[in-house]
Write an enzyme that holds these catalytic residues in place. Structure first.
Site, PDB file in Angstrom:
ATOM      1  N   LYS B  77     -48.692 -51.345 -63.405  1.00  0.00           N
ATOM      2  CA  LYS B  77     -47.577 -50.493 -62.997  1.00  0.00           C
ATOM      3  C   LYS B  77     -47.992 -49.035 -62.775  1.00  0.00           C
ATOM      4  O   LYS B  77     -47.288 -48.286 -62.091  1.00  0.00           O
ATOM      5  CB  LYS B  77     -46.469 -50.547 -64.042  1.00  0.00           C
ATOM      6  N   SER B 111     -37.533 -50.801 -69.909  1.00  0.00           N
ATOM      7  CA  SER B 111     -37.985 -50.723 -71.299  1.00  0.00           C
ATOM      8  C   SER B 111     -39.420 -51.200 -71.371  1.00  0.00           C
ATOM      9  O   SER B 111     -39.989 -51.374 -72.427  1.00  0.00           O
ATOM     10  CB  SER B 111     -37.100 -51.597 -72.189  1.00  0.00           C
ATOM     11  N   ASN B 113     -43.330 -51.739 -68.881  1.00  0.00           N
ATOM     12  CA  ASN B 113     -44.514 -51.047 -68.396  1.00  0.00           C
ATOM     13  C   ASN B 113     -44.208 -49.968 -67.354  1.00  0.00           C
ATOM     14  O   ASN B 113     -44.902 -48.960 -67.279  1.00  0.00           O
ATOM     15  CB  ASN B 113     -45.496 -52.065 -67.807  1.00  0.00           C
ATOM     16  N   TYR B 148     -45.770 -40.525 -73.883  1.00  0.00           N
ATOM     17  CA  TYR B 148     -46.225 -40.019 -72.580  1.00  0.00           C
ATOM     18  C   TYR B 148     -45.361 -38.839 -72.124  1.00  0.00           C
ATOM     19  O   TYR B 148     -45.422 -38.434 -70.968  1.00  0.00           O
ATOM     20  CB  TYR B 148     -46.197 -41.140 -71.541  1.00  0.00           C
ATOM     21  N   GLY B 227     -40.163 -58.990 -60.186  1.00  0.00           N
ATOM     22  CA  GLY B 227     -39.402 -58.349 -59.124  1.00  0.00           C
ATOM     23  C   GLY B 227     -40.102 -58.436 -57.776  1.00  0.00           C
ATOM     24  O   GLY B 227     -39.506 -58.172 -56.736  1.00  0.00           O
ATOM     25  N   ALA B 255     -36.354 -68.831 -64.283  1.00  0.00           N
ATOM     26  CA  ALA B 255     -37.092 -67.611 -63.937  1.00  0.00           C
ATOM     27  C   ALA B 255     -37.929 -67.809 -62.672  1.00  0.00           C
ATOM     28  O   ALA B 255     -38.519 -66.852 -62.157  1.00  0.00           O
ATOM     29  CB  ALA B 255     -37.993 -67.179 -65.100  1.00  0.00           C
TER      30      ALA B 255
END
Lengths: 377, 377
Positions: B77, B111, B113, B148, B227, B255
């Site tokens: 990501k 919530s 990566n 971060y 996604g 899924a």
């Protein structure tokens, strides 16, 4: 079955215990081993360069990790085993009478990484391998070693019982003994990783520096130290260079025999420790000792506690995403937590700091054992 | 506090959703991301080329693993997030009035990566990041994202509640929304890994072949599909080349929406699955769908069971010594266990077999969660 004959001893053409010997070993084993990746980790480098407490040492350390957990059989031991086999092949070319050392095979006693390494190296050259393991060894370890095609010989757990079993194998098969660390060919094989590290770090640095900067090299390497094969081999690989080599040990129940011997001037020949760093429970061997201490090729020895090993282990899992065994992280634990080491670096390196190579020596740990380790509070 | 203003929309100079767009993205993010290692594993390659059962398919597969678990923030990501930020910087250079988009920051809801990736990418350019997370998120994930430098905004767990929280952040700060996958800049950023893989495999093969052999390239790549940002990006990176791209999903509780949509010709817009591959619980987004299905840049979709995911996970830990999250191994699970995929390769590739690239997409999993996974019988 052939007659038992004495096992071959190194001929006069055996490679010297020098940096040149490591160079020669590297060429010999290149077809068989992985050039393992060298990784960096911003978070761990930042952690290493942060004082642990307000009064703590504040060295500048840039960390480079040599991933021998990604080596064949999951540990650096593949290097030494392949080198030992290649040396035997060089010294005793096959004859046509079918009774040379090849058909008689090789033998060792080990329940750990050396067993799998020797099994794989022998099979690769079509040589039988007899591995003496305590009958109480865990079934996965037995299965893994058998999976590499070895003949498993069970023995009792004491060193006397294991050695008797080895002697029996030699008597009945004439197999050549390849010990796990106290042997020149093993030491030179393990040393090849030191040379690789130094080159990989130099390449990485060359990519980051402006072309006009003077070339930099690794300032130091820390390797774990059990029997001392890896530590002494890496020390040989850096002989006559500006890279200093240090050893790291667990302190639990006296497993820091190398350190205690190094600073008292007397090799400690027996250790009985159940440290979680189970690859480092053995005392330093005589030949490694001659390189580490007598020839002064190792610049210092440091030790860490079980909790420090666990903390370093967690960091490698969470931050580097690598599966390593507890023995693999003692060098990192020294860099992060040993105040003597950290104060020494701060003193010696000043603001420029050190580029420090750490060997992640292996990754052979069961998922169940890991689960247990991290389930504890 | 500046006045809320509409968030910038991609300008006409936005990069095209093509292979050239991926090339441009790669140059833009090169200073910020790792060129992650490409690893091979003899054992897994042998396993993949062995029939699972006497009657099973028997393809020849040579596996190459792209280790995005070793990417910054521990997952691929980072590529998309850095690219989104760099594109915003290109399109809206800072002005001197202090009220440009940079000071208003960026926002997303995640919530996982993407939250950490956007937080890191924003901080690197000195831009505030607002991350909307369900208040029930695990404390380590909240701490990591805060680590971060992000501003965490808590919301309820439903998508309506999360979207309301994002709208509120935009209204009060004027922050620019950077969604996790349904966005051209994100897709192009993720696609950079595909280009890297193909080059790394070509280099590796060049080292192994005799100079006179014709050059080989990856025959196919499988990426996980949640996604669809990574899958569609990698598909773009291979557009017009001979490398085919496939998607892998968990089948648990539906899924496998991407696969069902792909073979029915209709995108499935909602999924409610608690698969252990928790990064793949989302439905495929509209823009990824247009690339995957409408432009036919993905050659097929395959799914695997929870047990197959767990078995692949164990193999990656034990044999490759890598810490990966369950979502990361669905591609390997397809290669090892999906008989439709394996029969297709056998049919298409014949004896020559395929060089197959697999993306190990991330390694963000807690040691406690892992312990639980492997403690089960």
């Amino acid at each position: 079955m052939t007659d038992p004959t004495p096992t071959p001893t190194p001929s006069p053409s055996a490679p010297p215990l020098t940096r040149a010997g490591v160079v020669a070993a590297r060429a010999l084993i290149a077809p068989y081993i992985h050039t393992t990746p060298l990784l960096t980790c911003t978070t761990l480098t930042a952690l290493a360069s942060t004082p642990r407490s307000p009064g703590g040492a504040s060295p500048t350390l840039r960390l480079y990790f040599k991933c021998e957990n990604l080596q064949r059989i999951g540990a650096f031991k593949a290097r030494g085993a392949f080198h030992a086999i290649e040396q035997l092949k060089l010294r005793s070319p096959p004859n046509n009478e079918g009774n040379d050392w090849r058909s008689r095979g090789v033998v060792t006693h080990s329940s750990g990484n050396h067993a799998q390494a020797l099994a794989l190296a022998a099979r690769t050259s079509g040589i039988p391998a007899h591995i003496v393991m305590p009958s109480i060894s865990s079934p996965p370890k037995i299965a893994a070693t058998r999976g590499y095609g070895a003949n498993i010989v069970f023995s009792g757990s004491t060193s006397t019982e294991r050695e008797a079993a080895v002697a029996e194998v030699i008597a009945s098969t004439g197999a050549t003994l390849i010990p796990p660390y106290d042997h020149p060919d093993i030491i030179l094989g393990q040393g090849t990783m030191g040379m690789e590290m130094v080159e990989q770090v130099a390449e990485l640095m060359a990519g980051q520096e402006s072309p006009s900067s003077p070339p930099r090299t690794l300032d130091a390497i820390i390797t774990p130290c059990g029997g001392g094969g890896m530590l002494s081999g890496v020390a040989l690989s850096c002989e006559g260079t500006s890279t200093r080599v240090f050893g790291a040990e667990p302190s639990f129940e006296g497993a820091d025999d190398g350190k205690r011997g190094y600073y008292s001037g007397q090799r400690i020949e027996a250790v009985k420790s159940l440290t979680i760093a189970d690859g480092l429970r053995t005392p330093v061997g005589a030949i490694p000792w001659s390189i580490i201490y007598e020839r002064r090729l190792v610049a210092g020895m440091y030790s860490v506690s079980e909790d420090e090993i666990k903390a370093a282990l967690r960091l490698v899992y969470e931050r580097m995403k690598l599966v390593v065994e507890p023995s693999a992280v003692v060098g990192l634990a020294v860099a992060l937590y040993n105040e003597d080491f950290r104060a020494m670096v701060e003193r010696e390196a000043g603001e420029a700091g050190w580029d420090l190579g750490l060997v992640l020596s292996g990754g052979n740990v069961s998922l169940e054992a890991l689960g247990k380790l991290f389930a504890e509070p």
